[in-house]
Motif scaffolding. Sequence first.
Motif, PDB file in Angstrom:
ATOM      1  N   ARG A   3      68.291 -34.192  66.237  1.00 15.55           N
ATOM      2  CA  ARG A   3      68.083 -34.763  67.561  1.00 15.55           C
ATOM      3  C   ARG A   3      66.614 -35.115  67.770  1.00 15.55           C
ATOM      4  O   ARG A   3      66.272 -36.090  68.418  1.00 15.55           O
ATOM      5  CB  ARG A   3      68.533 -33.774  68.636  1.00 15.55           C
ATOM      6  N   GLU A  43      66.963 -41.005  76.109  1.00 15.52           N
ATOM      7  CA  GLU A  43      68.210 -40.240  76.179  1.00 15.52           C
ATOM      8  C   GLU A  43      69.405 -41.140  75.863  1.00 15.52           C
ATOM      9  O   GLU A  43      70.337 -40.744  75.161  1.00 15.52           O
ATOM     10  CB  GLU A  43      68.356 -39.642  77.585  1.00 15.52           C
ATOM     11  N   GLN A  47      72.078 -40.664  72.854  1.00 13.92           N
ATOM     12  CA  GLN A  47      73.515 -40.497  73.054  1.00 13.92           C
ATOM     13  C   GLN A  47      74.319 -41.459  72.197  1.00 13.92           C
ATOM     14  O   GLN A  47      75.384 -41.149  71.710  1.00 13.92           O
ATOM     15  CB  GLN A  47      73.866 -40.675  74.531  1.00 13.92           C
ATOM     16  N   LYS A  52      80.387 -38.636  69.210  1.00 13.10           N
ATOM     17  CA  LYS A  52      81.098 -37.542  69.854  1.00 13.10           C
ATOM     18  C   LYS A  52      82.155 -36.975  68.913  1.00 13.10           C
ATOM     19  O   LYS A  52      82.943 -37.705  68.338  1.00 13.10           O
ATOM     20  CB  LYS A  52      81.760 -38.034  71.139  1.00 13.10           C
ATOM     21  N   ASN A 242      62.339 -29.708  73.803  1.00 16.43           N
ATOM     22  CA  ASN A 242      63.811 -29.771  73.802  1.00 16.43           C
ATOM     23  C   ASN A 242      64.379 -29.266  72.482  1.00 16.43           C
ATOM     24  O   ASN A 242      65.349 -28.515  72.446  1.00 16.43           O
ATOM     25  CB  ASN A 242      64.282 -31.207  74.052  1.00 16.43           C
ATOM     26  N   ARG A 246      66.725 -25.961  71.847  1.00 16.07           N
ATOM     27  CA  ARG A 246      68.021 -26.099  71.152  1.00 16.07           C
ATOM     28  C   ARG A 246      68.066 -25.191  69.919  1.00 16.07           C
ATOM     29  O   ARG A 246      69.070 -24.533  69.648  1.00 16.07           O
ATOM     30  CB  ARG A 246      68.221 -27.567  70.739  1.00 16.07           C
TER      31      ARG A 246
ATOM     32  N   SER B  83      70.646 -24.870  80.168  1.00 14.57           N
ATOM     33  CA  SER B  83      71.511 -24.988  78.985  1.00 14.57           C
ATOM     34  C   SER B  83      72.965 -24.794  79.436  1.00 14.57           C
ATOM     35  O   SER B  83      73.281 -23.808  80.097  1.00 14.57           O
ATOM     36  CB  SER B  83      71.163 -23.926  77.942  1.00 14.57           C
ATOM     37  N   GLY B 107      76.398 -31.373  83.175  1.00 16.34           N
ATOM     38  CA  GLY B 107      76.314 -31.214  81.722  1.00 16.34           C
ATOM     39  C   GLY B 107      77.635 -30.800  81.109  1.00 16.34           C
ATOM     40  O   GLY B 107      78.489 -30.213  81.773  1.00 16.34           O
ATOM     41  N   ASP B 108      77.791 -31.136  79.856  1.00 17.15           N
ATOM     42  CA  ASP B 108      78.936 -30.677  79.067  1.00 17.15           C
ATOM     43  C   ASP B 108      78.500 -29.491  78.218  1.00 17.15           C
ATOM     44  O   ASP B 108      77.302 -29.245  78.051  1.00 17.15           O
ATOM     45  CB  ASP B 108      79.433 -31.797  78.147  1.00 17.15           C
ATOM     46  N   SER B 111      75.126 -29.166  76.068  1.00 20.56           N
ATOM     47  CA  SER B 111      74.035 -30.038  76.504  1.00 20.56           C
ATOM     48  C   SER B 111      72.942 -29.220  77.193  1.00 20.56           C
ATOM     49  O   SER B 111      73.155 -28.068  77.575  1.00 20.56           O
ATOM     50  CB  SER B 111      74.562 -31.126  77.443  1.00 20.56           C
ATOM     51  N   GLN B 112      71.783 -29.806  77.323  1.00 24.11           N
ATOM     52  CA  GLN B 112      70.673 -29.115  77.987  1.00 24.11           C
ATOM     53  C   GLN B 112      69.781 -30.125  78.679  1.00 24.11           C
ATOM     54  O   GLN B 112      69.839 -31.322  78.398  1.00 24.11           O
ATOM     55  CB  GLN B 112      69.864 -28.294  76.982  1.00 24.11           C
ATOM     56  N   GLU B 113      68.979 -29.632  79.586  1.00 20.12           N
ATOM     57  CA  GLU B 113      68.015 -30.514  80.261  1.00 20.12           C
ATOM     58  C   GLU B 113      66.799 -29.688  80.645  1.00 20.12           C
ATOM     59  O   GLU B 113      66.929 -28.524  81.041  1.00 20.12           O
ATOM     60  CB  GLU B 113      68.633 -31.165  81.499  1.00 20.12           C
TER      61      GLU B 113
END
Lengths: 462, 122
Positions: A3, A43, A47, A52, A242, A246, B83, B107-108, B111-113
């Motif tokens: 990512r 973003e 995506q 997906k 980010n 993650r 998160s 969010g799903d 996902s995170q922000e």
Amino acid sequence: MSRRIVLLLAVLVIVPAAAGAQDVCRETETTEDCWNRLDAEAESVKQKAVQKKTETGLDQLAGLSSGIKDFLPLLNLAGVLGPVQRDDQSGVVAVSLNTPFLGGSGGVTKDPSLQLKALIDTSASLFEPLKQQLPAEDRDALEKQLLGDGTGRENVTLEASYSFLGGRLGRNFEQYTPLFNRFYQSRIGQVPSAELGDRIRALTAALPGGLISKKWAELTDEQRRRAGAALLDVLAGETALNGNVRQAMRQSGLDMFGQLVNNQPQLYVTVGRAFRDELFGPDLLRGRISFEMGLGNSLNRALDEVGASSCQTNLSACLTAYTQFVNAGRTRAAIKAASRLSFFAEFVRNDAYHFVSPEPALDFAIAEGTGWSAGLDYGRLVGVDDDGTAAGRFDASVRWEAPADKAVDRRFVASLTLTKKLGDISIPFGLVYANKEKFLTGVDHGLSANVGLKFNLFPGMK
Amino acid sequence: VSGAYKEATVACTDGKHKIWSEVPDQKVYELQVDTAPGVGVLAQYDHPDTTTIEVWPTSDLVLGKKKVLDAPGKTHVVFVIISFLAAAQVTVRAALNGEAYCRTVTGDAGSQEIIIHTMVMK
């Protein structure tokens, strides 16, 4: 592609190489507007780059599912009172009330654990055993005659369902949130953000004295150049932060916490009473208990290995043990397989029933009795990729039924089904056993009086 | 919840990044989060004059966190890290110097922000 690389590429795509740093933002934008736009565009690119991935959805195949269900949707309606639902096929209209109720600790549960449901059957179909008493040649006409216009005839079932929620039961996330929040604070709270903070301070220093809130049209070329360079630096730092969050989620196993909760055991009890006009059959009392659990992939399993009591006294050691458990190969494999085991037992007691009609002439009675049924299901995915895409699934199912009428044979059916996904289609292959030949229904090829194969993807096109 | 926050009856649409500029000394920054089960959320507060990051846990954010801002001429930064373990919605509200902020994040699972608030002191 990671990512982080995707995001960096996105920034490079959005900001043309030929453009200088002073051209990063638009004339009409403030620095804040510009920052938000560049981030949103990055973003969007990210995506598109991330394809997906989904599960196979093979368990949705009609007639071949293991019967393993997640009970949560029953309780997870939008509000306390769910919407009125109508099943066009069965003609049943249902309305539900979902509410918190007493939990294992004696207090009221945080999440809805009790569901009260009213099911109104609007199909106006004659009680099937009664219908069979009518002469075959005039059956439909006589059924209509008996039913009349159907108004004022009762066919209502009231149900109460209770999901046991406690320290080790239930999949409602709320009860596990305190532990997760402590883990999250302990691990994600330590992800370093200071470097990004310094880059942001460099950006604000490039536009002193309130210039940062001005539109770029009002800035000099030198101010734009310095601010543009600083803003690109901030975006890169943001991408790094980010990525670090993650990575921390993944390395600590916190990204799997939700999966573990979703595999927690569920114990569910339903009691229902059907009030029916005599044309629709005897009144019924029904009870069902269901239990479902994940195998080697639940939060209970994790906490058993960690030693849940250590989490209260030594969070760091607890989180370390949790991480070791989640990252162990066997745990990862169990989570991937998503194996579930479920069991149910049910009884249906019918009141004594006696229907008499002069025209058509009928005198039909059923003695009071209780029928029993039970089932055991196991299901798991097979050939699961790292991205969660499964090549197929395996289901095993056992059903046993003892009808209330003791003159009717008991039924025992067992099936094994392997469903293989080939491209966009799913091909089931099943082996079915029944204790009586008459119960061996829906098979495509009989191997013996009691064993048959199911393999036709399109049963209606034999 | 302080009346300084934006009243939100629908999803709030402010951007991920908010810059307050020309903030007078000793003004109070307020941050409040409406979160949901299955979401991890915390904030890291970066003071310009210290080398340590202050972590504000979920419980503080849900109740509403307040911080008096000092260090004239310098910049404070707050990172709100969200998160999602399950599909959910989180609303982040903030207020400073009479200017409110509100962002709803949907969010799903997975996902995170990271929302960044920058406070530039006068």
